[in-house]
Design a protein around this motif. Structure first.
Motif, PDB file in Angstrom:
ATOM      1  N   LYS A 199      10.174 -11.159  -5.932  1.00 46.90           N
ATOM      2  CA  LYS A 199      11.000 -12.155  -5.178  1.00 46.90           C
ATOM      3  C   LYS A 199      11.796 -12.941  -5.818  1.00 46.90           C
ATOM      4  O   LYS A 199      12.516 -13.619  -5.363  1.00 46.90           O
ATOM      5  CB  LYS A 199      10.178 -12.403  -3.946  1.00 46.90           C
ATOM      6  CG  LYS A 199       9.817 -11.471  -2.872  1.00 46.90           C
ATOM      7  CD  LYS A 199       8.917 -12.148  -1.834  1.00 46.90           C
ATOM      8  CE  LYS A 199       9.807 -12.486  -0.555  1.00 46.90           C
ATOM      9  NZ  LYS A 199      10.703 -11.638   0.174  1.00 46.90           N
TER      10      LYS A 199
ATOM     11  N   ASP B 289      14.247  -2.725   1.957  1.00 49.84           N
ATOM     12  CA  ASP B 289      14.115  -4.339   2.095  1.00 49.84           C
ATOM     13  C   ASP B 289      12.616  -4.374   1.378  1.00 49.84           C
ATOM     14  O   ASP B 289      11.781  -3.305   1.154  1.00 49.84           O
ATOM     15  CB  ASP B 289      13.803  -4.635   3.457  1.00 49.84           C
ATOM     16  CG  ASP B 289      14.300  -6.049   3.731  1.00 49.84           C
ATOM     17  OD1 ASP B 289      14.538  -6.960   2.735  1.00 49.84           O
ATOM     18  OD2 ASP B 289      14.441  -6.684   4.681  1.00 49.84           O
ATOM     19  N   ASP B 290      12.360  -5.596   1.019  1.00 50.57           N
ATOM     20  CA  ASP B 290      11.348  -5.902   0.173  1.00 50.57           C
ATOM     21  C   ASP B 290       9.993  -5.896   1.140  1.00 50.57           C
ATOM     22  O   ASP B 290       8.939  -5.494   0.710  1.00 50.57           O
ATOM     23  CB  ASP B 290      11.318  -7.108  -0.755  1.00 50.57           C
ATOM     24  CG  ASP B 290      11.626  -8.124   0.079  1.00 50.57           C
ATOM     25  OD1 ASP B 290      12.187  -8.362   1.446  1.00 50.57           O
ATOM     26  OD2 ASP B 290      11.574  -9.620  -0.388  1.00 50.57           O
TER      27      ASP B 290
ATOM     28  N   ALA C 232       9.251  -3.622 -10.376  1.00 55.18           N
ATOM     29  CA  ALA C 232       9.841  -2.693  -9.240  1.00 55.18           C
ATOM     30  C   ALA C 232       9.732  -1.016  -9.439  1.00 55.18           C
ATOM     31  O   ALA C 232       9.532  -0.474  -8.587  1.00 55.18           O
ATOM     32  CB  ALA C 232      11.240  -3.002  -9.158  1.00 55.18           C
TER      33      ALA C 232
ATOM     34  N   LEU D 125       4.812  -8.661  -5.511  1.00 56.80           N
ATOM     35  CA  LEU D 125       5.830  -8.981  -4.966  1.00 56.80           C
ATOM     36  C   LEU D 125       6.358 -10.215  -4.821  1.00 56.80           C
ATOM     37  O   LEU D 125       7.583 -10.419  -4.958  1.00 56.80           O
ATOM     38  CB  LEU D 125       5.617  -8.534  -3.506  1.00 56.80           C
ATOM     39  CG  LEU D 125       6.602  -8.542  -2.280  1.00 56.80           C
ATOM     40  CD1 LEU D 125       7.767  -7.410  -2.699  1.00 56.80           C
ATOM     41  CD2 LEU D 125       6.187  -8.130  -0.657  1.00 56.80           C
TER      42      LEU D 125
ATOM     43  N   GLN E 134      16.374  -9.140  -4.436  1.00 51.76           N
ATOM     44  CA  GLN E 134      15.156  -8.204  -4.571  1.00 51.76           C
ATOM     45  C   GLN E 134      15.189  -7.054  -4.238  1.00 51.76           C
ATOM     46  O   GLN E 134      14.791  -5.852  -4.701  1.00 51.76           O
ATOM     47  CB  GLN E 134      13.904  -8.796  -4.503  1.00 51.76           C
ATOM     48  CG  GLN E 134      13.453  -9.215  -3.088  1.00 51.76           C
ATOM     49  CD  GLN E 134      13.987 -10.506  -2.562  1.00 51.76           C
ATOM     50  OE1 GLN E 134      14.925 -11.099  -3.196  1.00 51.76           O
ATOM     51  NE2 GLN E 134      13.602 -11.033  -1.466  1.00 51.76           N
ATOM     52  N   SER E 135      16.231  -6.946  -3.066  1.00 49.52           N
ATOM     53  CA  SER E 135      16.158  -5.426  -2.585  1.00 49.52           C
ATOM     54  C   SER E 135      17.098  -4.655  -3.283  1.00 49.52           C
ATOM     55  O   SER E 135      16.855  -3.346  -3.317  1.00 49.52           O
ATOM     56  CB  SER E 135      16.774  -5.740  -0.995  1.00 49.52           C
ATOM     57  OG  SER E 135      15.832  -6.187  -0.310  1.00 49.52           O
TER      58      SER E 135
ATOM     59  N   ILE F  21      14.824  -3.257  -6.083  1.00 47.41           N
ATOM     60  CA  ILE F  21      13.900  -2.338  -5.756  1.00 47.41           C
ATOM     61  C   ILE F  21      14.572  -0.984  -5.379  1.00 47.41           C
ATOM     62  O   ILE F  21      14.215   0.113  -5.642  1.00 47.41           O
ATOM     63  CB  ILE F  21      13.100  -2.729  -4.149  1.00 47.41           C
ATOM     64  CG1 ILE F  21      12.429  -3.982  -4.613  1.00 47.41           C
ATOM     65  CG2 ILE F  21      12.468  -1.684  -3.685  1.00 47.41           C
ATOM     66  CD1 ILE F  21      11.763  -4.793  -3.210  1.00 47.41           C
TER      67      ILE F  21
END
Length: 188
Positions: A44, A161-162, A52, A40, A94-95, A98
């Motif tokens: 990020k 969301d991460d 991912a 993670l 990063q979201s 993902i």
């Protein structure tokens, strides 16, 4: 949670302490797992789609099995908007990475819509208390006008969301999206 989705035990404990325990939240990994934490952290700071894809495969399987199986639903994946400061520092949200990986792993392709935007800059959530996090995210998100019709017409809205600790970011994002779509929303 609703429809058999699991909520990570740590999140359950934290969220039960707040009012309005959300049955719409699910996570796939234990944030304290050192291997997951390392992946993670990489994700990020560097847009590693390969990481991912690996991290979201179990989630995509769960979504397919418990939500989308044998259904022809219009699904929208909405990543949480990163702050301008964070995007500038890391060069990515990063979201979005993902959300795109979830889309890649799903057999029935949803539409990834980068519709949320921040109306103001906020302090970094990880440095705040639970109460401060809730206040920090108040009135932060808005929905782009060009996507409002798409959100209204979706059968399912998935917010991505991460990391979730107190749920403040997701709660405020969901409340903004609820203005356009009262249908089931699940947050990952």
């Amino acid at each position: 949670g609703k429809l058999g989705f699991q909520i990570h035990p740590f999140c359950v404990q934290k969220l039960q302490q707040s009012s309005g325990y959300p049955g719409w939240l699910t996570t796939c990994f234990d944030y304290s797992d050192p291997h997951f934490k390392k992946l993670l952290l990489i994700l990020k700071t560097v847009p590693r789609f390969d990481i991912a894809k690996i991290l979201t495969k179990p989630l995509a399987q769960k979504i397919t099995k418990e939500l989308l199986i044998d259904k022809d639903l219009a699904v929208v994946l909405i990543p949480i908007s990163a702050s301008k400061k964070r995007k500038k520092k890391h060069g990515l949200n990063q979201s979005i990475v993902i959300a795109n990986a979830i889309e890649y792993n799903l057999s029935k392709k949803p539409k990834v819509v980068n519709t949320l935007y921040r109306t103001k800059e906020t302090k970094k959530q990880s440095s705040l208390s639970k109460k401060e996090r809730l206040l920090n995210m108040k009135d932060v998100f808005a929905v782009k006008k060009t996507h409002q019709t798409l959100i209204k017409s979706a059968d399912v809205v998935l917010i991505v969301d991460d990391v979730c600790t107190t749920g403040a970011t997701l709660l405020h994002a969901k409340s903004v999206l609820d203005e356009f779509n009262k249908k089931p929303e699940f947050t990952f």
